[in-house]
Design an enzyme around this catalytic site. Structure first.
Site, PDB file in Angstrom:
ATOM      1  N   CYS A  66     -54.962  10.905 -12.018  1.00  0.00           N
ATOM      2  CA  CYS A  66     -54.776  10.819 -13.464  1.00  0.00           C
ATOM      3  C   CYS A  66     -54.113   9.490 -13.812  1.00  0.00           C
ATOM      4  CB  CYS A  66     -53.909  11.971 -13.972  1.00  0.00           C
ATOM      5  SG  CYS A  66     -54.569  13.612 -13.609  1.00  0.00           S
TER       6      CYS A  66
ATOM      7  N   GLY B  33     -59.173   8.806 -15.073  1.00  0.00           N
ATOM      8  CA  GLY B  33     -59.448  10.163 -15.526  1.00  0.00           C
ATOM      9  C   GLY B  33     -60.373  10.167 -16.720  1.00  0.00           C
TER      10      GLY B  33
ATOM     11  N   ASN C   6     -49.185  12.593 -12.701  1.00  0.00           N
ATOM     12  CA  ASN C   6     -50.258  12.172 -11.814  1.00  0.00           C
ATOM     13  C   ASN C   6     -49.861  12.531 -10.393  1.00  0.00           C
ATOM     14  OD1 ASN C   6     -52.434  10.851 -10.551  1.00  0.00           O
ATOM     15  ND2 ASN C   6     -51.331   8.911 -10.485  1.00  0.00           N
ATOM     16  N   GLY C   7     -50.709  13.301  -9.702  1.00  0.00           N
ATOM     17  CA  GLY C   7     -50.409  13.690  -8.332  1.00  0.00           C
ATOM     18  C   GLY C   7     -50.728  15.151  -8.097  1.00  0.00           C
TER      19      GLY C   7
ATOM     20  N   TYR D 118     -60.110   2.304  -3.672  1.00  0.00           N
ATOM     21  CA  TYR D 118     -61.073   2.808  -4.648  1.00  0.00           C
ATOM     22  C   TYR D 118     -60.523   3.055  -6.047  1.00  0.00           C
ATOM     23  CZ  TYR D 118     -64.398   6.160  -6.738  1.00  0.00           C
ATOM     24  OH  TYR D 118     -65.268   6.808  -7.565  1.00  0.00           O
TER      25      TYR D 118
ATOM     26  N   THR E 288     -66.694  -0.856  -7.534  1.00  0.00           N
ATOM     27  CA  THR E 288     -65.464  -1.067  -6.775  1.00  0.00           C
ATOM     28  C   THR E 288     -65.651  -1.949  -5.555  1.00  0.00           C
ATOM     29  OG1 THR E 288     -65.074   1.241  -7.371  1.00  0.00           O
ATOM     30  CG2 THR E 288     -63.411   0.174  -6.038  1.00  0.00           C
TER      31      THR E 288
ATOM     32  N   ASP F 110     -70.252  -0.544   0.282  1.00  0.00           N
ATOM     33  CA  ASP F 110     -69.558   0.371  -0.622  1.00  0.00           C
ATOM     34  C   ASP F 110     -68.085   0.417  -0.245  1.00  0.00           C
ATOM     35  OD1 ASP F 110     -69.223   2.061  -2.730  1.00  0.00           O
ATOM     36  OD2 ASP F 110     -70.545   3.643  -1.989  1.00  0.00           O
TER      37      ASP F 110
END
Length: 502
Positions: A2, A28, A101-102, A257, A303, A365
């Site tokens: 998040c 998010g 967040n977590g 990422y 990414t 990737d």
């Protein structure tokens, strides 16, 4: 995973919170929320959807005040209910809102304690609501009508003693100020900045420094593992280390990422780390395939671009953009159901045929999780006319679930779990496959901050740094995160929505 934000300003903060959340939208895309404070009143707007969809003009006008917090959510257990959109609110004591967040690894135990011993009702399955209520209870135990920074830091000290797992959180205490805190391992990122205006100093807290930069704040630093910062409504800043034996161990997958390349995390430039990842990966390819016949290096957007550019340079190969991305399709590895993920890959990317026709192509990737995206993209490359398709992952094999807030699925759904590299190459359809070595990945990150001794690498190694993750817990999260559970949850939400429309 998040994104969180908090601002104590000298003028209305609604637009700044909105703009900051758009800078964190990559963290998010499921739900968004903002709560502000003015004249002893809280003003809240949250719902499912992107930031731009959740907040219309009428909502923004109602978000009044010079202080507020915000959140963007991506769910870790397939939840799509707007009831679990954040920030969460609890009225006692003082009126507290929180964005997190977590992931708490002992959330179920805490949930029982909160109900049975502390008589607190939880309305959702979110561990963020658990964290909020633990914090609220620890403040309530102080039994004070008016609290100061010392009281708040004492409450957070108790939060650290009770909570396990990963948490970077920002909370607003009605009529008092905003507090932000980070777990003793510093697994999830959080930073703060300041700016000076004609009327005084304003402070901002965010998951990533990019939000600080874009809004014209000066980055002060990361909040340290176990540390809390408190900003009063009039702009006084207090900081305190609230945890014993804090050990800085940030999540390496943020660098791989999750984070934007223009962010700084724990002193590490995400962009430079990814450049280094490309260089190290090129060295490994040269070592394994000294007589390679690669004609062109093509990244899988977005990414992996930074690593792919540097990889091509060190291989002395052409770099080309071979895929065009539809930016309105969400990340596929968190989607429920293999069929949906395969369909979304085709909708998300389209090949530029002339970059593939009659060429030996190296696709790059950032990582391979389920392998759905990799398999579909290799198939697209062959359909576009590639002679041979090679594949390189800037991260090591993802073999284990992430339990600290990233929705990596059950081990059986991870492509690399209990499989050798050659077997994985065969499954995704690559002529050969090269993974980054973990030691090289860590070296790439440490170049930005040589004082960092540890990282959370659990999704690669299965070693969970909080020390409280056992097979029972892994079985529990698997039952919530596997495809069957997510599809069941999705059907349940659909039925509820249908009933509401009757």
């Amino acid at each position: 995973m998040c994104g969180i934000i908090g601002i104590v300003g000298k003028s209305s903060v609604n637009q700044a919170l909105y703009d900051g959340l758009t800078m964190l939208q990559h963290r998010g895309q499921d739900a968004a929320g903002i709560v502000t404070y003015e004249n002893d009143r809280l003003y809240l707007r949250k719902n499912n959807g992107l930031v731009r969809d959740v907040f219309q003009t009428r909502h923004m006008l109602n978000l009044r005040g010079n202080m507020g917090i915000g959140h963007v959510r991506y769910p870790t257990a397939g939840c799509e209910s707007s009831a679990e959109a954040q920030p969460f609110y609890v009225n006692s004591p003082y009126g507290i809102t929180l964005a997190h967040n977590g992931n708490l690894t002992n959330a179920e135990l805490l949930r029982k304690e909160l109900f049975q011993e502390e008589l607190r009702h939880l309305n959702t399955d979110s561990d963020s609501e658990v964290l909020l209520n633990v914090f609220a209870h620890e403040l309530h135990k102080l039994n004070k009508l008016n609290i100061n920074h010392k009281d708040i830091f004492e409450a957070i000290r108790c939060v650290h003693k009770r909570c396990r797992g990963a948490y970077a959180a920002v909370a607003m205490i009605t009529g008092v100020g905003i507090v932000a805190f980070r777990d003793p391992y510093g697994i999830r990122p959080i930073v703060f900045g300041k700016r000076t205006t004609a009327t005084g100093t304003e402070y901002m807290i965010a998951s990533e420094s990019v939000a600080i930069d874009v809004l014209g704040f000066e980055l002060v630093r990361d909040i340290a593992p176990g540390e809390a910062i408190f900003i009063t409504m009039d702009g006084q800043l207090y900081t305190h280390q609230c945890a014993e034996n804090a050990i800085q161990s940030p999540c390496i997958f943020e660098i791989v990422y999750m984070a934007r390349p223009d962010s700084l995390m724990d002193g590490i430039s995400v962009y430079k780390a990814r450049l280094n990842m490309g260089k190290m990966l090129a060295k490994k390819i040269i070592r394994l395939y000294p007589k390679h016949d690669i004609d062109v290096v093509i990244p899988i957007p977005d990414t992996s671009r930074t690593a792919a550019v540097q990889l091509a340079r060190h291989l002395n190969c052409k770099y080309r953009e071979g895929f065009v991305k539809n930016r309105y399709i969400p990340r596929t590895f968190i989607m429920p159901g293999q069929a949906m993920r395969q369909k979304s890959v085709r909708q998300k990317l389209n090949a530029i045929n002339l970059e593939f026709k009659n060429k030996n192509v190296l696709l790059v990737d950032d990582s391979i999780v389920r392998g759905t995206t990799s398999q579909q993209i290799i198939k697209m490359a062959r359909e576009a006319g590639a002679r041979n398709v090679y594949f390189a992952s800037a991260a090591p094999p993802v073999r284990y679930p992430n339990v600290y807030g990233i929705d990596m699925p059950s081990p059986q759904e991870l492509l690399a779990h209990n499989r050798a590299t050659k077997d994985i190459a065969q499954i995704i359809g690559a002529d050969w496959l090269v993974y980054q070595d973990l030691e090289d990945l860590l070296a790439c990150a440490r170049k930005g901050n040589k004082s960092l001794k540890k990282f959370d690498t659990s999704c690669f190694t299965g070693q969970y740094i909080t020390g409280d993750v056992d097979q029972t817990y892994l079985d529990h999260i698997e039952s919530h995160r596997n495809d069957a559970a997510k599809m069941k949850h999705q059907r349940g939400n659909t039925e509820i929505l249908d009933l509401n429309n009757v």
